[in-house]
Design an enzyme around this catalytic site. Structure first.
Site, PDB file in Angstrom:
ATOM      1  N   ASP A  75      42.797  36.589  37.608  1.00 13.97           N
ATOM      2  CA  ASP A  75      44.226  36.585  37.305  1.00 13.97           C
ATOM      3  C   ASP A  75      45.020  37.307  38.396  1.00 13.97           C
ATOM      4  O   ASP A  75      44.617  38.385  38.844  1.00 13.97           O
ATOM      5  CB  ASP A  75      44.417  37.305  35.959  1.00 13.97           C
ATOM      6  CG  ASP A  75      45.810  37.148  35.391  1.00 13.97           C
ATOM      7  OD1 ASP A  75      46.197  36.020  35.086  1.00 13.97           O
ATOM      8  OD2 ASP A  75      46.516  38.173  35.245  1.00 13.97           O
ATOM      9  N   GLU A 134      24.205  38.175  44.274  1.00 13.40           N
ATOM     10  CA  GLU A 134      22.925  38.734  43.816  1.00 13.40           C
ATOM     11  C   GLU A 134      22.373  37.948  42.632  1.00 13.40           C
ATOM     12  O   GLU A 134      21.211  38.077  42.273  1.00 13.40           O
ATOM     13  CB  GLU A 134      23.116  40.180  43.346  1.00 13.40           C
ATOM     14  CG  GLU A 134      23.377  41.175  44.429  1.00 13.40           C
ATOM     15  CD  GLU A 134      23.709  42.532  43.817  1.00 13.40           C
ATOM     16  OE1 GLU A 134      23.277  42.834  42.683  1.00 13.40           O
ATOM     17  OE2 GLU A 134      24.445  43.288  44.473  1.00 13.40           O
TER      18      GLU A 134
HETATM   19  C1  NOJ Z   1      48.713  34.808  35.042  1.00 12.54           C
HETATM   20  C2  NOJ Z   1      48.326  34.313  33.694  1.00 12.54           C
HETATM   21  O1  NOJ Z   1      47.888  33.003  33.799  1.00 12.54           O
HETATM   22  C3  NOJ Z   1      49.549  34.457  32.828  1.00 12.54           C
HETATM   23  O2  NOJ Z   1      49.409  33.807  31.598  1.00 12.54           O
HETATM   24  C4  NOJ Z   1      49.859  35.926  32.663  1.00 12.54           C
HETATM   25  O3  NOJ Z   1      51.067  36.068  31.952  1.00 12.54           O
HETATM   26  C5  NOJ Z   1      50.000  36.614  34.027  1.00 12.54           C
HETATM   27  N1  NOJ Z   1      49.008  36.211  34.969  1.00 12.54           N
HETATM   28  C6  NOJ Z   1      49.898  38.096  33.875  1.00 12.54           C
HETATM   29  O4  NOJ Z   1      48.588  38.466  33.588  1.00 12.54           O
END
Ligand code: NOJ
Length: 543
Positions: A205, A258
């Site tokens: 993310d 790994e």
């Molecule tokens: C990207 C995620 O896909 C989204 O849903 C989220 O709100 C933001 N990152 C923050 O984590």
């Protein structure tokens, strides 16, 4: 040494499960891990290679689980670790790989570390794990700089002792300090925790956000939601795509290597241009990075050809495949996006009172777009429900909205709830078969019945059967591992060859001719009576 076992991801089709909206086993209106386990067989039947699960970790759910309070457990709403192990075992038995979400840019404000940081006060090692600063102005009552949260409003929040902490997203999502060796060690340990349980990898993310420019220079522009892109004319954003992030991914890559079986990292990085994004998938970093530039490209021959070329070339230059995607839980579903006039993107959600899409046109184009995407060399991600042709829920009453962007933007953005509505599996069952009860955490539109899986399974021409046929043919012709070569066409038509197939999309209103020797294998809609390709249709033909 590359091998089919370790290089599966180069051509894989990976299906995104949004756990809260996929399948609910206990009738509380929220999807869960046992619900997913019970439905994995359906995904095998669809023909995907792997699934990616959005977060299911303990969380106060201020951002639908992207606010993680504990990286090594399961939120009781979704089950427990035993349920996660059962899900992984069932996936293994079915030959499906499982990728989980990793949220390293921020934790939840309920994470033990953040609570300790608040309790410990300024200049403590506990605060070092996050980004705390003194404020500006004589009494420090102004935020340290003018950075804006992606969800709207200032990116800094003041705590009781007067210091401020950074949150690039919701106020409940404090950013971690990736200059802290403790933070780095913790995430390596979290990687190992899930790798040891057998996951095939991680979707990372906000992969472009972990390192902030050390000078914390002022930058007061509002980026696009999740865009991370500077508006035109703005200086480069000091919080996105800093060179320092790459060192983190090199360390992670060594850890993944790994483990046997080809474990992968996929970057959610809203970074342009394509050669900047390709830096995330250099041979010793991540494996894949979502090609959001393709997702964002208008439904038009020239721009699509251009973006396919530039992104493929940028990836090829570092030896990486391209990772195609048309929908996910953060964007308006492509069956709806494409139902608006070309060049009028709907980036911030749709609600009652907003211009509504042309639903039939959107689905027609979405089917054509999907057939184009699935014929491109590289890997492809599908978002749950797109195989049903599901549109965005565009008329959710605002009182149900849960996306933090809705409140934080002062109701300027409807947010992302419209693409997150629970799935319809059975037309005549409570909650359309999402769960055993009527409950559903977001209301399902009445038209969901028409889209239910049981209305489409075995029905020639249904979107579900189109996806199934496409995935079968894609595998049979090795399209994911193939090579694209463009074919000359009239303007408004895009055509390429890959794996012995001609793939042609007609964007114009005049029907397009196929070569005389073409034997059609699959078409997103019926051809004209004389065998030509109508507008907004993609055809796969043997030539
Ligand atoms: C990207 C995620 O896909 C989204 O849903 C989220 O709100 C933001 N990152 C923050 O984590």
């Amino acid at each position: 040494m590359p091998s089919p076992q370790t290089d599966w991801w180069r051509s894989a089709v990976i299906y995104q499960i949004y756990p809260r909206s996929f399948a609910d086993s206990n009738g509380d209106g929220m999807g869960d891990l046992p619900g997913i386990t019970a439905r994995l067989g359906d995904l095998r039947e669809l023909g995907v290679d792997a699934v990616w699960l959005s977060p299911f970790y303990p969380s106060p759910q201020h951002d639908a689980g992207y606010d993680v309070a504990d990286y090594r457990a399961v939120d009781p709403r979704f089950g427990d670790l035993g349920d996660a192990d059962k899900m992984l075992a069932e996936a293994r038995a079915l030959g499906l790989k499982v990728i989980v979400d990793l949220v390293p840019n921020h934790t939840s404000h309920d994470h033990a570390w953040f609570r300790e940081a608040l309790a410990a006060g300024p200049d403590s090692p506990e605060r070092e794990r996050y980004i705390f600063r003194d404020g500006r102005g004589p009494d420090g009552s102004e935020p340290p700089n003018g950075w804006q949260s992606v969800f709207g409003g200032p990116a800094w929040e003041r705590v009781d002792d007067g210091q401020w902490y950074l949150h690039l997203f919701d106020v409940s999502q404090p950013d971690l300090n990736w200059d802290s060796p403790e933070v780095r060690a913790e995430f390596v340990s979290v990687l190992r925790f899930w790798l040891d349980r057998g996951v095939a990898g991680f979707r990372v993310d906000v992969a472009h956000g972990l390192i902030k420019n050390a000078d914390f220079a002022d930058w007061h522009y509002a980026g696009e939601i999740l865009g991370g892109l500077a508006p035109e004319g703005a200086p480069p954003p000091p919080m996105w795509d800093q060179d320092g992030v790459h060192e983190i991914y090199r360390e992670w890559r060594a850890v993944l290597d790994e483990y046997e079986g080809g474990r992968i990292l996929v970057a959610e990085a809203w970074v342009q241009p394509a050669d900047r994004l390709a830096r995330y998938v250099r041979p010793d970093e991540m494996h894949q990075a979502f090609n959001f530039e393709y997702l964002d490209t208008p439904w038009s021959a020239d721009p699509l050809r251009k973006v396919i070329d530039t992104t493929t070339a940028a990836n090829a230059a570092v030896g990486a495949p391209t990772t195609w995607v048309l929908s996910n839980h953060d964007v308006v579903r492509h069956a709806t996006r494409l139902g608006y006039p070309v060049g009028e993107p709907r980036k911030h959600g749709i609600g009652i009172g907003d211009p509504q899409p042309d639903v039939a046109l959107g689905l027609r184009r979405a089917r054509a777009a999907t057939l184009q995407m699935l014929a491109l060399p590289g890997s492809a991600y599908l978002y749950q429900g797109e195989e049903l042709g599901l549109p965005e829920a565009t008329e959710i009453p605002d009182s149900y909205r849960q996306d933090p962007a809705w409140e934080r933007s002062g109701h300027a953005e409807r947010g992302r709830d419209g693409c997150r509505v629970p799935l319809p599996w059975e037309a005549d069952a409570p909650s359309y078969g999402f769960g055993p009860a009527d409950a559903s955490w977001l209301p399902q539109p009445a038209v969901w019945a028409e889209y239910a899986l049981d209305r489409q399974r075995g029905v020639t021409g249904s979107t579900y059967e189109l996806y199934r046929a496409a995935l079968r043919l894609r595998a049979a012709h090795g399209l994911g591992a193939g090579t694209l070569s463009w074919v000359d066409t009239p303007a408004d038509v895009l055509a390429f060859r890959n794996g012995g197939l001609l793939v042609l999309t007609n964007f114009g209103d005049a029907p397009a001719e196929l070569p005389l020797n073409a034997r059609v294998q699959l078409a997103s809609e019926p051809l004209t009576a004389d065998g030509r390709v109508p507008q907004d249709v993609t055809v796969w033909a043997r030539v």
